[in-house]
Design a protein around this motif. Sequence first.
Motif, mmCIF file in Angstrom:
data_model
loop_
_atom_site.group_PDB
_atom_site.id
_atom_site.type_symbol
_atom_site.label_atom_id
_atom_site.label_comp_id
_atom_site.label_asym_id
_atom_site.label_seq_id
_atom_site.Cartn_x
_atom_site.Cartn_y
_atom_site.Cartn_z
ATOM 1 N N ALA A 178 37.572 59.723 33.545
ATOM 2 C CA ALA A 178 39.016 59.599 33.650
ATOM 3 C C ALA A 178 39.488 58.220 34.082
ATOM 4 N N LEU A 179 38.711 57.535 34.919
ATOM 5 C CA LEU A 179 39.199 56.296 35.521
ATOM 6 C C LEU A 179 39.511 55.240 34.464
ATOM 7 N N ASP A 180 40.715 54.698 34.531
ATOM 8 C CA ASP A 180 41.119 53.562 33.703
ATOM 9 C C ASP A 180 40.829 52.308 34.512
ATOM 10 N N ARG A 181 39.643 51.770 34.344
ATOM 11 C CA ARG A 181 39.201 50.650 35.170
ATOM 12 C C ARG A 181 39.978 49.377 34.869
ATOM 13 N N GLY A 182 40.389 49.212 33.612
ATOM 14 C CA GLY A 182 41.212 48.052 33.285
ATOM 15 C C GLY A 182 42.525 48.066 34.036
ATOM 16 N N ALA A 183 43.122 49.239 34.161
ATOM 17 C CA ALA A 183 44.378 49.356 34.910
ATOM 18 C C ALA A 183 44.146 49.083 36.392
ATOM 19 N N LEU A 184 42.991 49.489 36.921
ATOM 20 C CA LEU A 184 42.696 49.222 38.322
ATOM 21 C C LEU A 184 42.494 47.732 38.573
ATOM 22 N N VAL A 185 41.873 47.029 37.621
ATOM 23 C CA VAL A 185 41.736 45.573 37.742
ATOM 24 C C VAL A 185 43.113 44.927 37.800
ATOM 25 N N ALA A 186 44.027 45.399 36.934
ATOM 26 C CA ALA A 186 45.383 44.836 36.918
ATOM 27 C C ALA A 186 46.140 45.162 38.195
ATOM 28 N N LEU A 187 46.004 46.391 38.670
ATOM 29 C CA LEU A 187 46.761 46.846 39.836
ATOM 30 C C LEU A 187 46.248 46.241 41.132
ATOM 31 N N ALA A 188 44.956 46.366 41.375
ATOM 32 C CA ALA A 188 44.400 46.005 42.677
ATOM 33 C C ALA A 188 43.967 44.549 42.762
ATOM 34 N N LEU A 189 43.623 43.948 41.602
ATOM 35 C CA LEU A 189 43.073 42.591 41.604
ATOM 36 C C LEU A 189 43.994 41.601 40.909
ATOM 37 N N ASN A 190 45.181 42.055 40.528
ATOM 38 C CA ASN A 190 46.120 41.183 39.815
ATOM 39 C C ASN A 190 45.470 40.572 38.578
ATOM 40 N N GLY A 191 44.564 41.337 37.976
ATOM 41 C CA GLY A 191 43.882 40.886 36.770
ATOM 42 C C GLY A 191 42.675 40.017 37.007
ATOM 43 N N HIS A 192 42.374 39.683 38.255
ATOM 44 C CA HIS A 192 41.277 38.766 38.564
ATOM 45 C C HIS A 192 40.009 39.546 38.895
ATOM 46 N N GLY A 193 39.392 40.063 37.857
ATOM 47 C CA GLY A 193 38.172 40.831 38.009
ATOM 48 C C GLY A 193 37.829 41.465 36.685
ATOM 49 N N ARG A 194 36.893 42.405 36.716
ATOM 50 C CA ARG A 194 36.485 43.091 35.495
ATOM 51 C C ARG A 194 36.075 44.515 35.849
ATOM 52 N N PRO A 195 36.170 45.428 34.878
ATOM 53 C CA PRO A 195 35.752 46.803 35.151
ATOM 54 C C PRO A 195 34.280 46.879 35.545
ATOM 55 N N ALA A 196 33.970 47.852 36.391
ATOM 56 C CA ALA A 196 32.584 48.080 36.814
ATOM 57 C C ALA A 196 32.142 49.457 36.342
ATOM 58 N N PHE A 197 30.945 49.524 35.773
ATOM 59 C CA PHE A 197 30.386 50.784 35.311
ATOM 60 C C PHE A 197 29.070 51.122 36.004
ATOM 61 N N GLY A 198 28.532 50.167 36.760
ATOM 62 C CA GLY A 198 27.291 50.386 37.493
ATOM 63 C C GLY A 198 27.233 49.450 38.670
ATOM 64 N N PRO A 199 26.181 49.534 39.466
ATOM 65 C CA PRO A 199 26.091 48.710 40.679
ATOM 66 C C PRO A 199 25.657 47.275 40.426
ATOM 67 N N ALA A 200 25.261 46.937 39.178
ATOM 68 C CA ALA A 200 24.723 45.591 38.921
ATOM 69 C C ALA A 200 25.100 45.119 37.524
ATOM 70 N N ASP A 201 26.356 45.309 37.144
ATOM 71 C CA ASP A 201 26.796 44.992 35.790
ATOM 72 C C ASP A 201 26.423 43.564 35.389
ATOM 73 N N GLY A 202 25.733 43.458 34.255
ATOM 74 C CA GLY A 202 25.418 42.150 33.697
ATOM 75 C C GLY A 202 24.191 41.471 34.267
ATOM 76 N N LEU A 203 23.610 42.022 35.324
ATOM 77 C CA LEU A 203 22.401 41.431 35.902
ATOM 78 C C LEU A 203 21.170 41.958 35.166
ATOM 79 N N PRO A 204 20.044 41.277 35.257
ATOM 80 C CA PRO A 204 18.888 41.665 34.440
ATOM 81 C C PRO A 204 18.407 43.094 34.666
ATOM 82 N N TRP A 205 18.617 43.649 35.848
ATOM 83 C CA TRP A 205 18.135 44.994 36.148
ATOM 84 C C TRP A 205 19.181 46.071 35.857
ATOM 85 N N ASP A 206 20.322 45.681 35.312
ATOM 86 C CA ASP A 206 21.364 46.636 34.926
ATOM 87 C C ASP A 206 20.937 47.403 33.669
ATOM 88 N N ASN A 207 21.404 48.636 33.542
ATOM 89 C CA ASN A 207 21.159 49.432 32.338
ATOM 90 C C ASN A 207 22.492 49.913 31.776
#
Length: 481
Positions: free
Chosen positions: A245-274
């Motif tokens: 359900a979570l609209d992570r893009g909307a949360l980035v806009a609301l809470a971070l004023n757009g300065h961030g990115r959605p998170a789907f795991g604890p290590a997004d984009g790092l080599p050990w992320d899946n």
Amino acid sequence: MGWGHYGNPLFQSTLLRYDAELNLVGDLATDWSLSDDGLVWRLSLREDAMFSDGTPLTAEDVAFTYTAASEAGGLADLTVLSEARALDNATVELQLSEPRITFVSRLATLGIVPAASYDEGYARQPVGSGPFQMVEWREGEQLVVEPNPHWHGGEIAFERVSFVFGSEEAGQALARTGAADLVGVPPSMADAAPPGMKVLHVETVDNRGLAFPMRPRAGETTEAGTPIGNDVTADRAIRVAINQALDRGALVALALNGHGRPAFGPADGLPWDNPEAAIPGNDPAAAMATLEAAGWTDSDGDGIREKEGLKAAFQVLYPASDSTRQALALGASEQLREIGIDAQPTGSSWDEIGALMHSQVVVLGWGAHDPSEIYYLHHGDYAGVDYYNTGHYAKPAVDAHLDAAEAATGFDESLAEWQAAAWDGETGFGPKGDATWAWMVNLEHAYWVSSCLDVGPLQIHPHGHGFPITHDLPSWRWTCE
């Protein structure tokens, strides 16, 4: 006092350090190697390193530091160290009791202290071989440091640096009056820098998510007597539906004023992320279908689903002093109400959160430069330990993958096991599996910086507790007359 748990030491040197590209490079160590069985680190030390009191740093100091830290039971996790030994003045060996591939991160965070003068008062009067030495510390108010004249790392451009502690509002006020040259600000405020200051945004792996209690409520308590378990969030369908359900893009806009990115795991984009462990978000219809299939319906028409007389309701705790986590809690609550879940935002002190975090949902934040954090957050051995596995999650298949990752003979060889712990095609801690968290956003760290201050190239920041902007403080330069 555990500073190395989060930040780069100001007063001490470390054996290794992360550069701007997160490569491990030498600080005190000029050469290092790990034995084929993964049990012995051997390091050669530079011979020009000196403590701030003018005494030389030797392998005996390194061995003493690692031994003392392993026996202290503090925030530096050295439980796997069985012996630290100096082979000569410039060579040290660190013997492990079992292979632990993430032990290398300790080499980059644990500051070396002098064996001859270390005592109980050290934390208040530190002596180290790092770039700075302490001038004054008024706890909770101000820390003043000056360059260590014996530092092996080169010239520092400033005679003194003052750190001022206080609220977000106090920091912004100091910036507006010209009394501060760099201030950390919440992302929502970043674009409102005062005259004479520029905005600096730094990409991070500093995430925020909803940590779920994983066990049903069965009267179990922690050693401190606080409750464990929550009958609502113990239902996997609730946790999966929240992820859907979570609209992570909307949360980035609301809470971070757009300065961030959605998170789907604890290590997004790092080599050990899946990435395969994630499921799509911003899909209320799918979330409601998940809840319906699991028996969560709104039979009384009040807008909140229930199952066998149990309402789909719980608290979402956040530290009341943190405006970003407050905005995330409020935003998530609004989104979840649309699918019939009553997630009640509740601002609290950290003491109150510590007492309730095993039985209520909490907005927590993590993010590190090494995968040991994945182990701490999801391994059954860390259930209820500190702020790690607050949900008391334990699954043998996941533990086996995590243990295999740590036992790998090299970092590259460990990656497949870290990824499998999140999702191995059948199970895992990620949303496709047990959905132990609903990750929401990755922050950008935001700062107001004097137009005269050049902070140079910056690494991707980890979690912000260690104020990672200071990692490269020795290389900062003042550009104005």
